[in-house]
Structure formats: structure tokens, C-alpha cells
Design a protein around this motif. Structure first.
Motif, mmCIF file in Angstrom:
data_model
loop_
_atom_site.group_PDB
_atom_site.id
_atom_site.type_symbol
_atom_site.label_atom_id
_atom_site.label_comp_id
_atom_site.label_asym_id
_atom_site.label_seq_id
_atom_site.Cartn_x
_atom_site.Cartn_y
_atom_site.Cartn_z
ATOM 1 N N ASN A 78 -8.912 29.598 12.719
ATOM 2 C CA ASN A 78 -7.591 29.021 12.947
ATOM 3 C C ASN A 78 -6.475 30.052 12.984
ATOM 4 O OD1 ASN A 78 -8.395 26.278 13.084
ATOM 5 N ND2 ASN A 78 -8.599 26.224 10.858
ATOM 6 N N THR A 79 -6.720 31.231 12.418
ATOM 7 C CA THR A 79 -5.646 32.218 12.301
ATOM 8 C C THR A 79 -5.964 33.475 13.103
ATOM 9 O OG1 THR A 79 -6.642 33.230 10.334
ATOM 10 C CG2 THR A 79 -5.103 31.402 9.964
ATOM 11 N N ASP A 80 -4.908 34.121 13.567
ATOM 12 C CA ASP A 80 -5.074 35.388 14.277
ATOM 13 C C ASP A 80 -5.715 36.431 13.373
ATOM 14 O OD1 ASP A 80 -3.967 34.373 16.590
ATOM 15 O OD2 ASP A 80 -1.940 35.100 16.123
ATOM 16 N N ARG A 81 -5.398 36.372 12.084
ATOM 17 C CA ARG A 81 -5.923 37.372 11.142
ATOM 18 C C ARG A 81 -7.439 37.290 11.047
ATOM 19 N NH1 ARG A 81 -7.091 41.329 9.535
ATOM 20 N NH2 ARG A 81 -6.644 42.394 7.566
ATOM 21 N N LEU A 82 -7.983 36.086 10.949
ATOM 22 C CA LEU A 82 -9.433 35.944 10.882
ATOM 23 C C LEU A 82 -10.070 36.306 12.223
ATOM 24 C CD1 LEU A 82 -12.060 35.250 9.540
ATOM 25 C CD2 LEU A 82 -11.583 32.816 9.905
ATOM 26 N N LEU A 121 -0.149 46.417 -9.395
ATOM 27 C CA LEU A 121 -0.798 46.020 -8.150
ATOM 28 C C LEU A 121 -1.439 44.642 -8.317
ATOM 29 C CD1 LEU A 121 -1.628 46.837 -5.271
ATOM 30 C CD2 LEU A 121 -3.685 47.869 -6.274
ATOM 31 N N ASP A 122 -0.976 43.674 -7.538
ATOM 32 C CA ASP A 122 -1.522 42.322 -7.572
ATOM 33 C C ASP A 122 -2.697 42.243 -6.605
ATOM 34 O OD1 ASP A 122 0.476 41.495 -9.359
ATOM 35 O OD2 ASP A 122 1.839 40.989 -7.713
ATOM 36 N N ILE A 123 -3.892 42.024 -7.141
ATOM 37 C CA ILE A 123 -5.099 41.944 -6.316
ATOM 38 C C ILE A 123 -5.378 40.499 -5.912
ATOM 39 C CG2 ILE A 123 -7.565 42.432 -6.184
ATOM 40 C CD1 ILE A 123 -5.797 44.911 -6.287
ATOM 41 N N LEU A 124 -5.376 39.600 -6.885
ATOM 42 C CA LEU A 124 -5.542 38.170 -6.615
ATOM 43 C C LEU A 124 -4.229 37.476 -6.929
ATOM 44 C CD1 LEU A 124 -9.067 37.580 -8.221
ATOM 45 C CD2 LEU A 124 -8.530 38.006 -5.815
ATOM 46 N N LYS A 125 -3.773 36.650 -6.011
ATOM 47 C CA LYS A 125 -2.408 36.122 -6.112
ATOM 48 C C LYS A 125 -2.361 34.597 -6.259
ATOM 49 C CE LYS A 125 -0.821 39.997 -3.300
ATOM 50 N NZ LYS A 125 -0.157 40.428 -2.042
ATOM 51 N N GLY A 126 -3.416 34.041 -6.820
ATOM 52 C CA GLY A 126 -3.448 32.599 -7.029
ATOM 53 C C GLY A 126 -4.509 31.945 -6.169
ATOM 54 N N ILE A 127 -5.714 31.832 -6.715
ATOM 55 C CA ILE A 127 -6.858 31.317 -5.960
ATOM 56 C C ILE A 127 -7.379 30.059 -6.639
ATOM 57 C CG2 ILE A 127 -9.274 31.782 -5.393
ATOM 58 C CD1 ILE A 127 -8.536 34.597 -4.741
ATOM 59 N N ASP A 128 -7.649 29.054 -5.838
ATOM 60 C CA ASP A 128 -8.208 27.797 -6.315
ATOM 61 C C ASP A 128 -9.401 27.423 -5.438
ATOM 62 O OD1 ASP A 128 -5.907 26.516 -8.230
ATOM 63 O OD2 ASP A 128 -4.987 27.535 -6.518
ATOM 64 N N LEU A 180 -17.900 34.705 0.633
ATOM 65 C CA LEU A 180 -16.555 35.277 0.617
ATOM 66 C C LEU A 180 -16.538 36.445 1.584
ATOM 67 C CD1 LEU A 180 -16.691 33.697 -2.112
ATOM 68 C CD2 LEU A 180 -15.184 35.432 -3.063
ATOM 69 N N ILE A 181 -15.676 36.354 2.593
ATOM 70 C CA ILE A 181 -15.544 37.433 3.557
ATOM 71 C C ILE A 181 -14.091 37.881 3.597
ATOM 72 C CG2 ILE A 181 -17.474 36.527 4.921
ATOM 73 C CD1 ILE A 181 -15.396 35.625 7.027
ATOM 74 N N GLY A 182 -13.864 39.050 4.151
ATOM 75 C CA GLY A 182 -12.503 39.556 4.256
ATOM 76 C C GLY A 182 -12.485 41.071 4.277
ATOM 77 N N LEU A 231 -10.795 35.783 2.493
ATOM 78 C CA LEU A 231 -9.777 36.333 1.614
ATOM 79 C C LEU A 231 -8.995 37.403 2.352
ATOM 80 C CD1 LEU A 231 -11.693 34.976 -0.556
ATOM 81 C CD2 LEU A 231 -10.899 36.767 -2.108
ATOM 82 N N ASP A 232 -7.680 37.330 2.218
ATOM 83 C CA ASP A 232 -6.821 38.316 2.854
ATOM 84 C C ASP A 232 -5.554 38.434 2.020
ATOM 85 O OD1 ASP A 232 -6.026 40.143 4.867
ATOM 86 O OD2 ASP A 232 -4.800 38.592 5.803
ATOM 87 N N GLY A 233 -5.254 39.646 1.569
ATOM 88 C CA GLY A 233 -4.048 39.856 0.784
ATOM 89 C C GLY A 233 -4.039 39.144 -0.542
ATOM 90 N N GLY A 234 -5.222 38.935 -1.120
ATOM 91 C CA GLY A 234 -5.290 38.348 -2.455
ATOM 92 C C GLY A 234 -5.276 36.837 -2.507
#
Length: 255
Positions: free
Chosen positions: A242-246, A19-26, A37-39, A223-226
């Protein structure tokens, strides 16, 4: 804010089994900056925080605090640090958890002083004096001799904040510090965090308290989907996502 970040995170990934929780964060955090950090649940917010101070070892990526690589010894060759080697670095990042994690058999003063004695090597008198000063900062000096069971949840969390402050950290990490509290106790803890923010402390704060994040944070990471799917100045990103997801996430919290 200085041009050199206090905290720098590069390519942070964390997996548990398959299970990949974080998928590359900078991201970077400047000295004195407050980041919220929200999500949604499961998006990786708490895991990100725990990787920053190596309570969870990242699967990949690099973390630097004040220019020093966290969790990895560089001499003579790069290798993972032991928990003993990590202790001084973790002490520079005061962590406040969802649960209070106070020692039930120790007094409030002793709960705050014990880290100062063990990590900083202070004498009992020095550690007690530091503990009392930090308890005053969170308005708990009148409860120095009480045991945790004699305190409300909000009071226990304020003691936990004082314990983190007693490490004299460069960075404060808050992992949903009000999520375990009854609604009427949330405000007293948020008020203390607000006061610390006003002092200019550097903070990385995981929270669902959106109104508080708008007021205190300089920037917000969604944060959404890692991944960090959206970021920007706190008031701007919350007023004009800017995004529908947020937009969907913020509507759900409003109900």
C-alpha cells in the motif's frame, strides 16, 4: 486460531541513550500463527524480537505471553524481574540468533541438552534423550557426538534450532537465522524452519528472505523507522503493497 492471542505487545518502545529505536508498537500473535518481520536495517526488527523475551528491557510498553506479563512481577507489587526470575519465561520463547552461539567445548548433544538440564531440571539421561529427539527433528541426529567446529554453518544453525526446541517453547523467535550463512547453506536451514511451521508452531521471524516469508508466514509486518508502517496477509501485502516505502524496499531486495 483462538480469539485470545498467545503473544500480545502493547505500546512497545525502546531507546538507547537519545536514539529511539522502537516508537510505539502494538500487535498480537495467535497460537499457531507465523508472523514475519521485514524492513530495512535499523528499522527495529531485531530490537523488537529481543524486547519480546526481555533480552533488551523495553523503555515502555507491555508484553504478555499466554496471558502472563513478561518481565514484570505482579505480586505483591509490580517490579522488574531479575534474570533468574525471567529464565522460565524466556524458556517459553525459543530464540534462534543470527550467530549460532554454540559452546565449542561441548558436543552437539551436550549443547542441546544443557538448557533442558539447567532450566527444566531434567536428569542427564532425560536431557540427552530430549536432545537426541530434537536433533532428529532438525535432521542432525547423526552428529550427536560431533563438536561445533566439525559442522558447517548450516549444521550449526540447525543445532541451535534444536537447542531452542529442547526448551519446549510456546513461541519460536528467529532473528535472521540465515544471515550468517553462505548462500548454499541457506536452503537447508529454511527447510527445517518450514517443517516446524508446518507442525503448527507459533513463530515470530525476522528475515530478509522474502520468498520464504511469502510461503511460510500468515502475516507480514513491515517495520520502518521504529513503527509497523504496514501489515497484512503475507501474499497480499507482498503482491500489493500500500505504501511507496514498502514498494521501494521490495524492489531493492529484488535486485
Amino acid at each position: 486460531m483462538t480469539s485470545t492471542p498467545l503473544l500480545s505487545v502493547r505500546g512497545l518502545r525502546k531507546s538507547f541513550a537519545k536514539l529511539d529505536i522502537l516508537k510505539g508498537i502494538d500487535f498480537d500473535v495467535a497460537a499457531g500463527e507465523k508472523i514475519a518481520l521485514i524492513g530495512p536495517s535499523g528499522s527495529g526488527k531485531s530490537t523488537c524480537l529481543r524486547c519480546v523475551n526481555y533480552l533488551e528491557q523495553p523503555t515502555a510498553g507491555e508484553i504478555f505471553l499466554d496471558g502472563a506479563r513478561v518481565g514484570v512481577s505482579t505480586a505483591p507489587t509490580a517490579r522488574a524481574m531479575s534474570n533468574r526470575q525471567l529464565a522460565p519465561q524466556r524458556a517459553q520463547m525459543g530464540m534462534v540468533f543470527q550467530s549460532f552461539n554454540l559452546w565449542p567445548h561441548l558436543s552437539v548433544r551436550e549443547n542441546v541438552a544443557i538448557a533442558a538440564r539447567m532450566v527444566q531440571g531434567l536428569s542427564r539421561a532425560e536431557a540427552d534423550a530430549l536432545a537426541e529427539a530434537m536433533l532428529a527433528k532438525v535432521h542432525m541426529e547423526h552428529k550427536c557426538d560431533a563438536k561445533p567446529e566439525q559442522l558447517s554453518g548450516g549444521q550449526q544453525q540447525r543445532v541451535a534450532i534444536a537447542r531452542a526446541l529442547a526448551q519446549r517453547p510456546k513461541l519460536m523467535l528467529f532473528d535472521e537465522p540465515t544471515s550468517a550463512l553462505d548462500p548454499e547453506l541457506v536452503a537447508e536451514v529454511l527447510s527445517v524452519i518450514h517443517e516446524l511451521a508446518d507442525e503448527g508452531r507459533t513463530m515470530l521471524l525476522v528475515t530478509h528472505e522474502i520468498a520464504f516469508a511469502r510461503e511460510v508466514a500468515d502475516r507480514i509486518f513491515f517495520l520502518d523507522g521504529g513503527v509497523i508502517s504496514e501489515q497484512g496477509p503475507a501474499r497480499d501485502i507482498l503482491a500489493n503493497p500500500n505504501t511507496d516505502r514498502l514498494r521501494s524496499f521490495l524492489r531493492q531486495l529484488a535486485h
